[in-house]
Enzyme design. Structure first.
Site, short mmCIF file in Angstrom:
data_model
loop_
_atom_site.label_atom_id
_atom_site.label_comp_id
_atom_site.label_asym_id
_atom_site.label_seq_id
_atom_site.Cartn_x
_atom_site.Cartn_y
_atom_site.Cartn_z
CG ASP A 452 -9.86 2.00 3.37
OD1 ASP A 452 -10.90 2.30 2.78
OD2 ASP A 452 -9.84 1.69 4.57
NE ARG A 456 -11.30 -1.94 7.36
CZ ARG A 456 -10.05 -2.36 7.28
NH1 ARG A 456 -9.76 -3.65 7.33
NH2 ARG A 456 -9.06 -1.50 7.12
CD GLU A 458 -11.10 1.63 7.97
OE1 GLU A 458 -10.46 2.62 7.60
OE2 GLU A 458 -10.60 0.70 8.65
CG ASP A 465 -4.28 3.08 2.23
OD1 ASP A 465 -3.95 3.86 3.15
OD2 ASP A 465 -4.82 1.98 2.45
CD GLU A 735 -6.27 -3.63 6.39
OE1 GLU A 735 -7.17 -4.47 6.61
OE2 GLU A 735 -6.29 -2.46 6.81
CG HIS A 756 -6.49 -2.56 2.32
ND1 HIS A 756 -7.74 -2.87 2.78
CD2 HIS A 756 -6.07 -1.48 3.05
CE1 HIS A 756 -8.05 -2.00 3.76
NE2 HIS A 756 -7.05 -1.15 3.93
C1 BGC Z 1 -7.17 1.74 6.58
C2 BGC Z 1 -5.88 2.02 5.88
C3 BGC Z 1 -5.22 3.21 6.42
C4 BGC Z 1 -4.96 3.01 7.88
C5 BGC Z 1 -4.23 4.14 8.53
C6 BGC Z 1 -6.86 1.59 8.06
O1 BGC Z 1 -7.97 1.35 8.81
O2 BGC Z 1 -7.85 0.67 6.06
O3 BGC Z 1 -5.53 1.35 4.80
O4 BGC Z 1 -4.20 3.73 5.68
O5 BGC Z 1 -6.12 2.66 8.57
O6 BGC Z 1 -4.51 4.33 9.86
#
Ligand code: BGC
Length: 859
Positions: A452, A456, A458, A465, A735, A756
């Site tokens: 994604d 950060r 994640e 996505d 994002e 993103h």
């Molecule tokens: C992510 C996303 C994701 C989304 C869905 C986010 O924290 O970065 O891009 O699809 O959560 O819950």
């Protein structure tokens, strides 16, 4: 005419993971030439065999000979013939070499460090492993096969093996652990040799995931399995595998985390430890570690490599004495720092995507602090971290007090080293920058899996996505191998958890921050991503392999929806990040999440029907198509107004209803298009859609005769819009539409990334409608070239298909629209001019001209 041969989705045919690799070739023949047969020659060292096949196929054709055995090499050539012509010249030979195909080929023993570790500690010092050995002669050929729990980089005789990083990558390790093969013939010599491995936690046991993440996700111990197979001059083979003769020592990388960064202590480097003759008597014997060779798989796509180096565009000294650098581009990678003097005992590197008040802004990184540290006492440095990666445009260096012009820093860009296949430029500078931003977000996030975001805490394989972005990504880069591998992971997790998780790989054993439960848009990746890849790359094996996963997703949603055919239960992410949703609740979109879920259900049923048809499963195709029609009717009955297409029209609801074929009455569909165009106009051409609708808006407008509104939407500068990001200085896709607010401060949302790709999914429309290149059969075997100029003056698009380059270039000059098109051998299609006329075309160059008066919407 010499065909150009390639194998599977790989650039490099060393260590292929299948005994029957498929072959493809491109042909540059005269227009009108058509392949009627091909002949493959396979030479496995003991005499060549030739295989003549009467077929016009040239993409991913089956292996013609006996299957390869483990380690076996074959040299392959192809030549092609027209119906009544002589064969072409032979292609250049391509050498294909199988990897270790059988788990029993692994005779080495896995190793791990022998010392006690506290597994609740984030900063366990990883090990180095080393082994010295002698060879009776120079090698004739040598291969290093390896894998790891954690990450590894190998050196032999003081020299790095390969240039890939983060090996062996991230897969669902319980089911699939990648093995890597290197040709190390040039690394070895007769006499004494040494091999050494740097190691790190990586995804295996490093803390990963948001909300504090989880430690020891897959296991507690770092381990290495390496098998060096050396063929000597006399033909004998020496196998030097990891075992308890190897020794271990704590690494000078005292800590390494993908999120928080790496700390390297140069004082702790055992000098010459990967050189022969190094005294390792103080090192400890390694301990046995268990690997499961049954889970081993070969890479399907390219590894993560440095693909570009960026020089800073601005370097300045702060009042605190630190140095702030701007690379002019947001990207994924890390710094390489060199200085001959002026380096303190601790050099600290910080990273950020944005500055606020001239300072690095790191709140948005959350727990992924992204700080690298070098410790040393010589005052000099030549260093790049090994096992971490950051998403950043700006960096700050503390601990250097020498002159700025003596500090040599480059930003090394790292991602999966995919081949570029798609290009688009136009007369509009802002659009060109937008397209570059989309490409940079793609590069930044295709780091072994489709992530994604790169910065950060994640960096997860969020399924929604990539579902919306696959059509764009697969035009711009050959991501077939990477996504093919990731889809296997998706199937594996789907089996384990009984549904398609929101992100793949799942972080097992973690407290469930997000429940594993079915959600539309995200789960639909199981159907829509393989389908998009099929359109681009025509890989039938991939489509067939993913079919059970795709079907079980649609079957599951069918059960959840029940006889009503409406999916109106459970938690949905819906039109995630709709710009009208509050910053702290991105799922609270204006479009009903159950409408979104039902629309996606209908579309996945239809694409599954298409998949079944492509695979020859006729009964399934009919069944899923009927299901699509039933859902469409249920959808209109539930959400359609008596006198309007939809009761509650929003940009996303209308775009879904149109693009997913839910309004079966043509009059209602046309009306929906008019309503959508009116909504967009009345909204000042600002985007009103989030992840679920953003990739469909422009298509829905175009398909209902409102291409000029689609252009106005794309060219709007007021926020939320694509160009508003560009105007605010974005160099990647954000994002949120307003990751930077209008006053250029950072959006206060706790989830605010500047890299993103989902909102960049509009590029797929740009490629097909502005560039005009669209596939009408898998792999672009047939195409529709139908560019729409809108208010633009020119555009130039190119797609490097499996058959060769497809190009479309047009200009509007002096009242005339001129188009030139090139199709490669093997590709035919139709050119549709903006005045509505259409011409059938085959391989070769074609030029067209029409007067602008005949083109609606041209300014
Ligand atoms: C992510 C996303 C994701 C989304 C869905 C986010 O924290 O970065 O891009 O699809 O959560 O819950």
């Amino acid at each position: 005419m010499i065909p150009e041969l390639s194998v599977e989705h790989l650039g490099d045919a060393l260590g292929v993971g299948t005994a029957t690799p498929r072959l493809s070739w491109k042909i540059a023949a005269d227009p009108g030439w058509r392949q009627a047969s091909y002949e493959l020659e396979v030479d496995r060292g003991s005499g060549a065999t030739r295989h003549l096949v009467h077929s016009d196929e040239q993409v991913l054709v089956p292996w013609p000979a006996e299957p390869l055995s483990s380690r076996e090499r074959a040299t392959v050539r192809v030549r092609v013939s027209a119906p009544d012509g002589d064969p072409s010249a032979w292609s250049a030979p391509l050498t294909v070499e199988a990897g270790l195909l059988d788990p029993l080929d692994w005779t080495a023993t896995g190793i791990q460090p022998p010392w006690h570790e506290d597994h609740s500690d984030d900063d366990r010092r990883p090990p180095l492993f080393r082994h010295g050995f002698e060879l009776d002669s120079d090698p004739r050929r040598a291969r290093l096969y390896l894998t790891a729990h954690g990450l590894t980089e190998i050196e032999i005789n003081g020299r790095r093996v390969g240039d890939d990083i983060l090996a062996p990558g991230w897969t669902v390790y319980q089911d699939r652990l990648r093995t890597i093969v290197h040709d190390v013939t040039d690394h070895l010599v007769a006499g004494e040799n040494a091999i050494g491995a740097w190691m790190a936690d990586g995804w295996w046991r490093g803390r990963y995931g948001f909300d504090g993440g989880t430690l020891n996700i897959y296991g507690t111990d770092i381990a290495l399995l390496a098998q060096l197979e050396v063929e000597l001059e006399d033909g004998s083979v020496r196998v030097i595998g990891t075992n308890t003769d190897w020794v271990a020592h704590p690494s000078p990388i005292v800590k390494s985390s993908l999120y928080t960064g790496e700390t390297f202590d140069a004082e702790l480097v055992p000098d010459g430890w990967t050189q022969p003759g190094f005294d390792d008597s103080a090192w400890q014997a390694a301990k046995v570690a268990e690997f499961a060779p049954g889970t081993f798989v070969a890479p399907e796509g390219p590894p993560v490599r440095c693909t570009e180096e960026l020089r800073p565009v601005d370097v300045r000294r702060t009042e605190r004495g630190s140095v702030v650098l701007d690379f002019g581009q947001n990207f994924s990678g890390r710094l390489r720092v060199r200085a001959a003097a002026g380096v303190g005992e601790r050099l600290v590197l910080r990273h950020a995507e944005v500055l606020q008040d001239g300072e690095l802004y790191t709140r948005t990184l959350r727990d992924a602090t992204s700080v690298d540290e070098y410790r040393g006492s010589t005052g000099s440095i030549d260093w790049e971290p090994r096992f971490t990666i950051h998403g950043f445009r700006y960096a700050e260096i503390e601990g250097y007090d020498g002159p700025l012009d003596r500090l040599d820093v480059v930003g090394r860009v790292y991602h999966s080293d995919m081949r570029r296949t798609g290009w688009l430029t136009t007369s509009h500078e802002g659009l060109n920058r937008l397209h570059e931003n989309i490409r940079w977000s793609l590069r930044s996030n295709f780091v072994d899996i489709p992530m994604d975001c790169p910065q950060r805490d994640e960096r997860l394989g969020w399924t929604g996505d990539i579902q919306v972005f696959t059509p764009t990504a697969s035009f711009l880069y050959d991501c077939s191998g990477l996504l093919s591998s990731w889809l296997r992971d998706l199937s594996a997790e789907q089996k384990r958890f009984g549904t398609v998780p929101w992100y793949v790989p799942v972080i097992p054993g973690a407290p469930m921050w997000t429940p594993i439960q079915p959600a539309a848009v995200w789960g639909d990746a199981a159907v829509l991503t393989p389908w998009a890849l099929w359109e681009r790359f025509a890989d039938r094996e991939l489509l067939a392999r993913q079919y059970p996963s795709a079907a079980s997703w649609v079957d599951q949603v069918t059960r959840l929806a029940g006889p009503s055919r409406l999916w109106n239960t459970g938690m949905q992410l819906g039109d995630w990040l709709d710009p009208n949703a509050p910053p702290d609740d991105p799922a609270l979109a204006v479009t009903d999440p159950y409408l979104v879920a039902t629309a996606y259900f209908a579309w996945s049923a239809e694409k599954l029907a298409d998949t079944a048809a492509a695979l020859g499963h006729q009964a399934d195709a009919e069944r899923y198509h009927r299901l699509h029609l039933e859902i469409a009717d249920a959808f209109t009955a539930e959400w359609g107004g008596d006198d309007r297409p939809l009761d509650d029209p929003t940009q996303t609801s209308l775009a879904l209803a149109i693009a997913f074929g839910l309004l079966r009455d043509p009059a209602r569909r046309a009306e929906a298009g008019d309503t959508l165009a009116r909504l967009v106009r009345e909204g000042g051409h600002r985007v009103g859609a989030g992840f679920a609708g953003v990739n469909l808006l422009s298509d829905a407008l175009t398909a209902t005769g409102h291409v000029e509104t689609a252009f106005a939407l794309l060219l709007e500068h007021g926020s939320p819009s694509w160009l508003s990001m560009v105007d605010k200085g974005a160099t990647t896709i954000w994002e949120r539409w307003d990751s930077l607010l209008d006053d250029l401060t950072v959006n206060p949302g706790n989830m605010t990334s500047f890299n993103h790709y989902a909102l960049g999914s509009v590029a797929d429309w740009m490629h097909r409608v502005i560039g005009g290149i669209e596939a009408t059969a898998p792999g672009y075997r047939t195409v529709r070239i139908a560019p729409r100029p809108g208010p633009l003056g020119c555009a130039s698009a190119r797609f490097e298909s499996a058959y060769g380059a497809i190009t479309s270039d047009w200009t509007v000059v002096d009242g005339a629209f001129s188009l030139s098109v090139h199709l490669p051998t093997g590709v035919t299609g139709t050119v549709e001019l903006p005045d509505g006329s259409a011409v059938a075309v085959g391989p070769g160059e074609h030029a067209f001209r029409t007067s602008v008066e005949a083109v609606p919407g041209v300014a």
